[in-house]
Each structure stands twice: as structure tokens, then as C-alpha cells.
Design a protein around this motif. Structure first.
Motif, PDB file in Angstrom:
ATOM      1  N   THR A 109       0.832  -1.210   0.000  1.00 42.72           N
ATOM      2  CA  THR A 109       0.000   0.000   0.000  1.00 42.72           C
ATOM      3  C   THR A 109       0.866   1.260   0.000  1.00 42.72           C
ATOM      4  N   ALA A 110       2.111   1.130  -0.450  1.00 44.48           N
ATOM      5  CA  ALA A 110       3.028   2.275  -0.419  1.00 44.48           C
ATOM      6  C   ALA A 110       2.554   3.351  -1.392  1.00 44.48           C
ATOM      7  N   ARG A 111       2.939   4.584  -1.081  1.00 45.14           N
ATOM      8  CA  ARG A 111       2.671   5.727  -1.953  1.00 45.14           C
ATOM      9  C   ARG A 111       4.018   6.328  -2.332  1.00 45.14           C
ATOM     10  N   PRO A 112       4.645   5.835  -3.396  1.00 50.30           N
ATOM     11  CA  PRO A 112       6.022   6.273  -3.713  1.00 50.30           C
ATOM     12  C   PRO A 112       6.132   7.707  -4.199  1.00 50.30           C
ATOM     13  N   ALA A 113       5.037   8.300  -4.676  1.00 47.20           N
ATOM     14  CA  ALA A 113       5.145   9.644  -5.237  1.00 47.20           C
ATOM     15  C   ALA A 113       3.822  10.377  -5.060  1.00 47.20           C
ATOM     16  N   LYS A 114       3.900  11.694  -5.216  1.00 42.59           N
ATOM     17  CA  LYS A 114       2.721  12.553  -5.266  1.00 42.59           C
ATOM     18  C   LYS A 114       2.763  13.342  -6.576  1.00 42.59           C
ATOM     19  N   LYS A 115       1.576  13.602  -7.121  1.00 42.97           N
ATOM     20  CA  LYS A 115       1.476  14.341  -8.388  1.00 42.97           C
ATOM     21  C   LYS A 115       0.737  15.647  -8.142  1.00 42.97           C
ATOM     22  N   ILE A 116       1.369  16.735  -8.548  1.00 39.97           N
ATOM     23  CA  ILE A 116       0.782  18.077  -8.431  1.00 39.97           C
ATOM     24  C   ILE A 116       0.527  18.594  -9.843  1.00 39.97           C
ATOM     25  N   VAL A 117      -0.687  19.016 -10.116  1.00 39.27           N
ATOM     26  CA  VAL A 117      -1.057  19.580 -11.415  1.00 39.27           C
ATOM     27  C   VAL A 117      -1.424  21.044 -11.204  1.00 39.27           C
ATOM     28  N   VAL A 118      -0.789  21.938 -11.959  1.00 39.16           N
ATOM     29  CA  VAL A 118      -1.049  23.375 -11.839  1.00 39.16           C
ATOM     30  C   VAL A 118      -1.393  23.925 -13.213  1.00 39.16           C
ATOM     31  N   ALA A 119      -2.291  24.915 -13.225  1.00 42.33           N
ATOM     32  CA  ALA A 119      -2.613  25.640 -14.450  1.00 42.33           C
ATOM     33  C   ALA A 119      -1.637  26.800 -14.609  1.00 42.33           C
ATOM     34  N   LEU A 120      -1.059  26.914 -15.797  1.00 39.69           N
ATOM     35  CA  LEU A 120      -0.118  27.995 -16.081  1.00 39.69           C
ATOM     36  C   LEU A 120      -0.877  29.155 -16.723  1.00 39.69           C
ATOM     37  N   PRO A 121      -0.721  30.375 -16.214  1.00 38.30           N
ATOM     38  CA  PRO A 121      -1.420  31.518 -16.818  1.00 38.30           C
ATOM     39  C   PRO A 121      -1.034  31.689 -18.278  1.00 38.30           C
ATOM     40  N   ARG A 122      -2.022  31.982 -19.118  1.00 41.99           N
ATOM     41  CA  ARG A 122      -1.751  32.199 -20.534  1.00 41.99           C
ATOM     42  C   ARG A 122      -0.894  33.445 -20.767  1.00 41.99           C
ATOM     43  N   GLU A 123      -0.901  34.368 -19.811  1.00 42.57           N
ATOM     44  CA  GLU A 123      -0.100  35.576 -19.957  1.00 42.57           C
ATOM     45  C   GLU A 123       1.399  35.293 -19.862  1.00 42.57           C
ATOM     46  N   PHE A 124       1.804  34.137 -19.346  1.00 42.31           N
ATOM     47  CA  PHE A 124       3.223  33.828 -19.191  1.00 42.31           C
ATOM     48  C   PHE A 124       3.856  33.513 -20.549  1.00 42.31           C
ATOM     49  N   THR A 125       5.087  33.975 -20.716  1.00 41.01           N
ATOM     50  CA  THR A 125       5.906  33.544 -21.843  1.00 41.01           C
ATOM     51  C   THR A 125       6.491  32.165 -21.512  1.00 41.01           C
ATOM     52  N   PRO A 126       7.008  31.439 -22.494  1.00 41.86           N
ATOM     53  CA  PRO A 126       7.639  30.138 -22.185  1.00 41.86           C
ATOM     54  C   PRO A 126       8.740  30.258 -21.137  1.00 41.86           C
ATOM     55  N   ARG A 127       9.505  31.327 -21.178  1.00 42.88           N
ATOM     56  CA  ARG A 127      10.557  31.497 -20.171  1.00 42.88           C
ATOM     57  C   ARG A 127       9.968  31.737 -18.791  1.00 42.88           C
ATOM     58  N   GLN A 128       8.903  32.521 -18.702  1.00 42.34           N
ATOM     59  CA  GLN A 128       8.268  32.773 -17.397  1.00 42.34           C
ATOM     60  C   GLN A 128       7.657  31.505 -16.819  1.00 42.34           C
ATOM     61  N   ARG A 129       7.129  30.641 -17.676  1.00 42.80           N
ATOM     62  CA  ARG A 129       6.578  29.372 -17.190  1.00 42.80           C
ATOM     63  C   ARG A 129       7.647  28.553 -16.477  1.00 42.80           C
ATOM     64  N   VAL A 130       8.812  28.419 -17.137  1.00 35.02           N
ATOM     65  CA  VAL A 130       9.894  27.632 -16.543  1.00 35.02           C
ATOM     66  C   VAL A 130      10.390  28.294 -15.254  1.00 35.02           C
ATOM     67  N   GLN A 131      10.546  29.611 -15.279  1.00 36.86           N
ATOM     68  CA  GLN A 131      11.021  30.308 -14.084  1.00 36.86           C
ATOM     69  C   GLN A 131      10.059  30.140 -12.917  1.00 36.86           C
ATOM     70  N   ALA A 132       8.760  30.291 -13.171  1.00 34.44           N
ATOM     71  CA  ALA A 132       7.779  30.167 -12.095  1.00 34.44           C
ATOM     72  C   ALA A 132       7.772  28.754 -11.532  1.00 34.44           C
ATOM     73  N   LEU A 133       7.804  27.744 -12.422  1.00 34.27           N
ATOM     74  CA  LEU A 133       7.768  26.356 -11.950  1.00 34.27           C
ATOM     75  C   LEU A 133       9.005  26.015 -11.125  1.00 34.27           C
ATOM     76  N   GLU A 134      10.184  26.356 -11.644  1.00 29.55           N
ATOM     77  CA  GLU A 134      11.417  25.981 -10.932  1.00 29.55           C
ATOM     78  C   GLU A 134      11.548  26.746  -9.617  1.00 29.55           C
ATOM     79  N   GLU A 135      11.138  28.014  -9.588  1.00 30.45           N
ATOM     80  CA  GLU A 135      11.158  28.757  -8.316  1.00 30.45           C
ATOM     81  C   GLU A 135      10.203  28.120  -7.312  1.00 30.45           C
ATOM     82  N   TYR A 136       9.025  27.723  -7.774  1.00 27.03           N
ATOM     83  CA  TYR A 136       8.028  27.099  -6.885  1.00 27.03           C
ATOM     84  C   TYR A 136       8.550  25.773  -6.330  1.00 27.03           C
TER      85      TYR A 136
END
Length: 565
Positions: free
Chosen positions: A81-108
Motif C-alpha cells: 500500500t506504499a505511496r512512492p510519489a505525489k502528483k501536483i497539477v497546476v494551471a499555467l497563466p496564458r499571460e506567461f511567456t515560455p521562459r516565465q513558465r519555466v522560471q515560475a515552476l522551478e522557483e516554486y
């Protein structure tokens, strides 16, 4: 327009999920599962824009490969009954550029996961039209020890329960009302089981939701800010929309009508109607304020006249009394349930103590019986020439040990130790069981009594309060309110000064209940508005409804098909 979405789910082996299979889906790559010997290739490669892995301090360098990372955690977690991982799903704002998406995710990820010792892999997805940017974050559900680079030990541990002052809560014996003590006289304290995994705590999940909103808002304009709170937490009574999903939007693009999209359209129309109703209510209450201000002089003149004696208006407190009675029943049931949980835990703890330590009575009885067993075994194993003498000796030893057993365990009913070897063994087992049952009897009896009381409390909680109980409590509430408002009430009323609080009750209502009080069922906004209108028309003699351009109460909300809400 930016929207907020963040969901957290477990990759649970009990439900058939695997961290390696989930990694294949989010990364769009082929992943081999070393534990099961299977290979997964679930992903849709054309929709995966970027995949990255971020490691905490002290993590092995080979964990930068997500396949190595999640195979390692799968091999480490061995439970079914182990739970080896957790999955987090987030919506990315459409206003973000591709670079801002990566920056926001990695900072978070660095601030909320890597800082706590968790390794994570993220993948940025889009649909074919690029209208649904979102990210999947797969988190290894076990922290990495920065000192060793290995997986940290995760387990539940027992901690003392602390009160609001930070002091330990004593374990009270319900029979004596005093704090319990063990055999050595040491005081006992309440303890509770605490998980050492921060991702299993509600406070951590709330912090994750809030942090994602803050990370996005730091890169968004003030007009496009998102809010992690639900509509209920924001104090709004608007109905939230449901998640439409890729399939529903594909049906709409093909010219069809998706049931989920149709539901959202109906919810938006209902919210628009509710907004119009709220604006109409604001105008109505503004008009009521004007009417009340116009009658101040008349009300003060009436207040100068002596009031006829009347019974306290207990119906005003009828709803509060009913809710208070139901809350008292629920609190009583919860208190008994808590005592029952503590009693069951005490039984389990005592069983554990028995398996590892036993009691002083048990040890003394075992030593006494073993002396007699040794004599009977010697007689059994002796040859024919010595057996008679040793049998007589075994009987004498059994009699002496029986006297000692009666002194050591005076409450034991059967204390006659047999001289026969087999019978002495069976007697030893019976005595052990009797001492165990005698030691556990107060605890098991307390559990049975609490179960009986919990059943009675739950049955009483399911029953509605009787009208007599509600009226009696409502009368007491009305009397307490009257005493609080007039603590030094005098029979001679002083001349009015003009600063006294106004009595807004109507003379015709003194001897009867108002329309609001005569109905026990909860009133809707439409019923309340109709009553206000009738009262306003009776006071002013004017028909306000004819002057309004719209009457939102005449519009019926749209009927929703296929959704039982």
C-alpha cells in the motif's frame, strides 16, 4: 484571463498506480520499471513542451535522470500500500511567456519541495491549439537526507498531546477522575500518532496552494491576479464552475454541445442573476432605511407610552435553540467517541505491554508453577525404582507451591497445582490466561461501556429535538437577553430624553408571532423579499413594485439536465 488550479494526488500502489508509469505519461518518454520488469510508453510526445528535474541538497547526481530517481524510490518502497510519489497539477497563466513558465515552476519547486528535501520532475503540457497550458509535477514521496544522500526514514511516531499552554495533557481514569499511573507509580500522559512526512499534513498542502498563487502573481499584472482561496473562503455565495477538461472542449470545437460546458454556461447565467438580485436587494434596503428614518418621531412617541406586559418573544430564538440542542448532542457524541478511542488505544498498549513484559503477578505465578512442574517432570522421567518416591515428592511440592500461589495471587479461583506433568502444563496456561483476563478486564469493560454510551448518543443525535425542549431553551435565551439589555429595570419609566434605543416592533405584533417567526423551515431570499415588500407597502401605502423596471424574482433559474445537484 489567468485562472487558478492546483490539485494534489497520491501515486498509490494500492490503487494500481506506479511512479514510473506516471513519469512516462507526463514526460512522453519510454520508462522501464526495474521493480516490475515492465516498460511504459504512455505519453503524448507532441504535447510535452519541456521536462526538467530539480534535486535537493545532498541528492545523488544520478537522480538528475528522472527514470533513475523514480525507479530508486519504487525499489525503496516495499509495502503493498506504499505511496512512492505525489502528483501536483497546476494551471499555467496564458499571460506567461515560455521562459516565465519555466522560471515560475522551478522557483516554486525549489522553495516548496527542494527546500524540504524532496526531489521532483516537472513537465509542461499544452493542447493542440495551445489553449490549455499546464504543468505536472511528480514528487518523490520521501525526503533525501542531505548528510548521507540516501532516503530519509519515514514513519509515524508517538508524541505527547499538548494543551493551549504547551503542557502535556494527563491521561484521566474515567472511574476515579484522577491521572492514571503505571505499575511503578509513574504518571501517564495522552499521546497521539504523528506523521513525519510534511506532504501528508494539511497545513503543508494549504501552503503549497498559497505559494503557487504568490509565485504567479509576482509575474502578473494587478488586473490579472489569481486567488488560491475558494469562493466560500472569499466570502462569495456565487456557485463555482466545474472543470471542463480537454474532451469537453474538443466536443465544443467540433460543433457539439458538451454536457460539462453547458453546465458551466448555466452556472454563469445563474451567477449573473444572483448578482442582479443582490443589486436589487441593495436598493430595497436603501428604501427601507429611508422609511425607518421617516418614522423615528412616531416610534419615539410610542416608546414614551407604557408597554403592556407580554411574554418574552421566544420564537425569535427558536432557531438558535434548536441549533444549540443539536450542537450539544454532537459535542456529547464527539466527547464519548474521543474517550472510546483513548480506551481502545489503552487496551492495545496494554496488550503490547503484556507481550513484552507481563505483570508482577504473572511472573510470580509462573515461577511458583515452574517449581512444581520441575518436580513433576523429574518424577515423569525417573526409572521405575525412583518413580514412586519422586511422585510423592512432586505431590508434596505441588501442595507447597499451591499455598504460595494462593498468597501471590489471592483472587485466583483455581490455585491447586497438579502433580502430573501434562496437567501442570495445562494449569500453567490456564493461570496465565486468567491473570491476563483479570488485568485487562477493567479496560475491556470500559470499552464496552463507552461503546454502549456511544450507541445511545448517536441514536439520540439522529433524533430531532422535541418542541418542548426547543421552547424551554428558547425561553431561557429570551430571558437572558432581556436581563442583559435591562439589568436594572425599574417599574417607573423615566421621561424620554430622545437618546433611548428605538423599539421597532409593531403594536399589532405584540400578541402574536410575526410572519418570520411562525414558520420553522428556513426562509429563502425570495420569501424574505416578499415579506419585506408586504411590510413596506403596509407602512407607506405605495406600490413599489410598479416603479421597478425589472423584477428579478419573476425570472426562473435555468433547469440543468443530467446533473443531480
Amino acid at each position: 484571463m489567468a485562472i487558478y488550479h492546483l490539485s494534489v494526488s497520491n501515486v498509490s500502489r494500492a490503487s494500481g498506480s506506479k511512479a514510473t508509469a506516471t513519469l512516462s505519461y507526463i514526460s512522453g518518454k519510454r520508462v522501464h520499471d526495474e521493480r516490475r520488469g515492465e516498460t511504459y510508453d504512455y505519453g503524448r510526445k507532441e504535447r510535452v513542451l519541456r521536462v526538467g528535474t530539480l534535486l535537493p541538497e545532498g541528492a545523488p547526481a544520478e537522480y538528475a535522470d528522472p527514470a533513475v530517481l523514480f525507479n530508486a524510490v519504487e525499489l525503496h518502497e516495499t509495502g503493498r500500500t506504499a505511496r512512492p510519489a505525489k502528483k501536483i497539477v497546476v494551471a499555467l497563466p496564458r499571460e506567461f511567456t515560455p521562459r516565465q513558465r519555466v522560471q515560475a515552476l522551478e522557483e516554486y519547486i525549489r522553495e516548496n519541495l527542494n527546500a524540504d528535501g524532496y526531489a521532483a520532475t516537472y513537465a509542461i503540457h499544452e493542447d493542440r491549439e495551445g489553449n490549455n497550458p499546464h504543468a505536472h509535477i511528480l514528487v518523490a514521496n520521501r525526503q533525501i537526507d542531505p548528510a548521507t544522500g540516501g532516503w530519509a526514514r519515514l514513519k509515524q511516531r508517538m508524541e505527547y498531546v499538548l494543551d493551549e499552554r504547551g503542557e502535556r495533557v494527563p491521561l484521566i481514569d474515567p472511574e476515579t477522575g484522577r491521572q492514571k499511573t503505571d505499575k511503578r507509580g509513574r504518571r501517564q500522559w495522552k499521546r497521539t500518532s504523528v506523521s513525519l512526512n510534511p506532504l501528508d499534513r494539511k497545513a503543508k498542502l494549504k501552503a503549497l496552494r498559497e505559494s503557487w498563487a504568490n509565485t504567479c502573481n509576482a509575474r502578473l499584472d494587478e488586473t490579472a491576479r489569481i486567488d488560491h482561496r475558494s469562493l466560500e473562503d472569499q466570502g462569495s455565495d456565487l456557485e463555482p464552475t466545474i472543470h471542463e477538461g480537454y474532451a469537453a472542449r474538443a466536443i465544443e470545437r467540433a460543433g457539439g454541445v458538451s454536457e460539462r460546458c453547458q453546465t458551466n454556461r448555466e452556472i454563469r447565467r445563474s451567477n449573473s442573476l444572483l448578482t442582479a438580485v443582490r443589486a436589487e436587494l441593495g436598493r430595497i434596503f436603501d428604501r427601507l432605511g429611508e422609511l425607518f428614518a421617516a418614522k423615528i418621531r412616531q416610534l419615539r412617541q410610542r416608546q414614551a407610552r407604557p408597554e403592556p406586559a407580554r411574554e418574552p418573544n421566544w420564537r425569535y430564538f427558536e432557531g438558535d435553540a434548536r441549533r444549540q440542542l443539536e450542537a450539544d448532542k454532537a459535542d456529547h457524541t464527539a466527547a464519548i467517541r474521543g474517550k472510546l478511542m483513548d480506551a481502545r488505544a489503552d487496551v492495545g498498549n496494554r496488550e503490547e505491554w503484556w507481550r513484552s513484559h507481563g505483570t508482577e503477578e504473572h511472573e510470580a505465578a509462573k515461577q511458583i508453577i515452574d517449581v512444581a512442574r520441575a518436580a513433576s517432570r523429574e518424577a515423569r522421567d525417573a526409572n521405575i525404582f525412583k518413580r514412586g518416591r519422586l511422585l510423592r515428592n512432586a505431590e508434596q511440592v505441588a501442595g507447597e507451591q499451591s499455598e504460595k500461589l494462593r498468597g501471590a495471587v489471592p483472587w485466583l479461583e483455581d490455585t491447586d497445582i497438579p502433580a502430573d506433568w501434562d496437567q501442570a502444563n495445562r494449569f500453567r496456561m490456564r493461570t496465565t490466561k486468567a491473570i491476563h483476563d483479570h488485568d485487562m478486564q477493567p479496560r475491556t469493560r470500559l470499552v464496552a461501556e463507552l461503546e454502549r454510551r456511544l450507541e445511545q448518543a448517536e441514536r439520540a443525535e439522529s433524533e430531532k429535538p422535541s418542541p418542548e425542549q426547543v421552547k424551554a431553551l428558547a425561553l431561557r435565551m429570551a430571558e437572558q437577553r432581556a436581563q442583559a439589555e435591562n439589568p436594572t429595570q425599574d417599574t417607573k419609566r423615566p421621561a424620554p430624553s430622545g437618546d433611548e434605543p428605538l423599539d421597532l416592533s409593531e403594536p399589532e405584533d405584540w400578541g402574536e408571532a410575526s410572519p418570520f417567526e411562525s414558520r420553522q423551515a428556513p426562509r429563502t431570499k425570495a420569501d424574505l423579499l416578499n415579506e419585506i415588500r408586504q411590510r413596506t407597502d403596509r407602512l407607506t401605502g405605495q406600490q413599489e413594485a410598479e416603479q421597478r423596471q425589472i423584477d428579478p424574482w419573476s425570472a426562473q433559474p435555468p433547469q440543468r439536465r443530467g446533473h443531480g445537484r
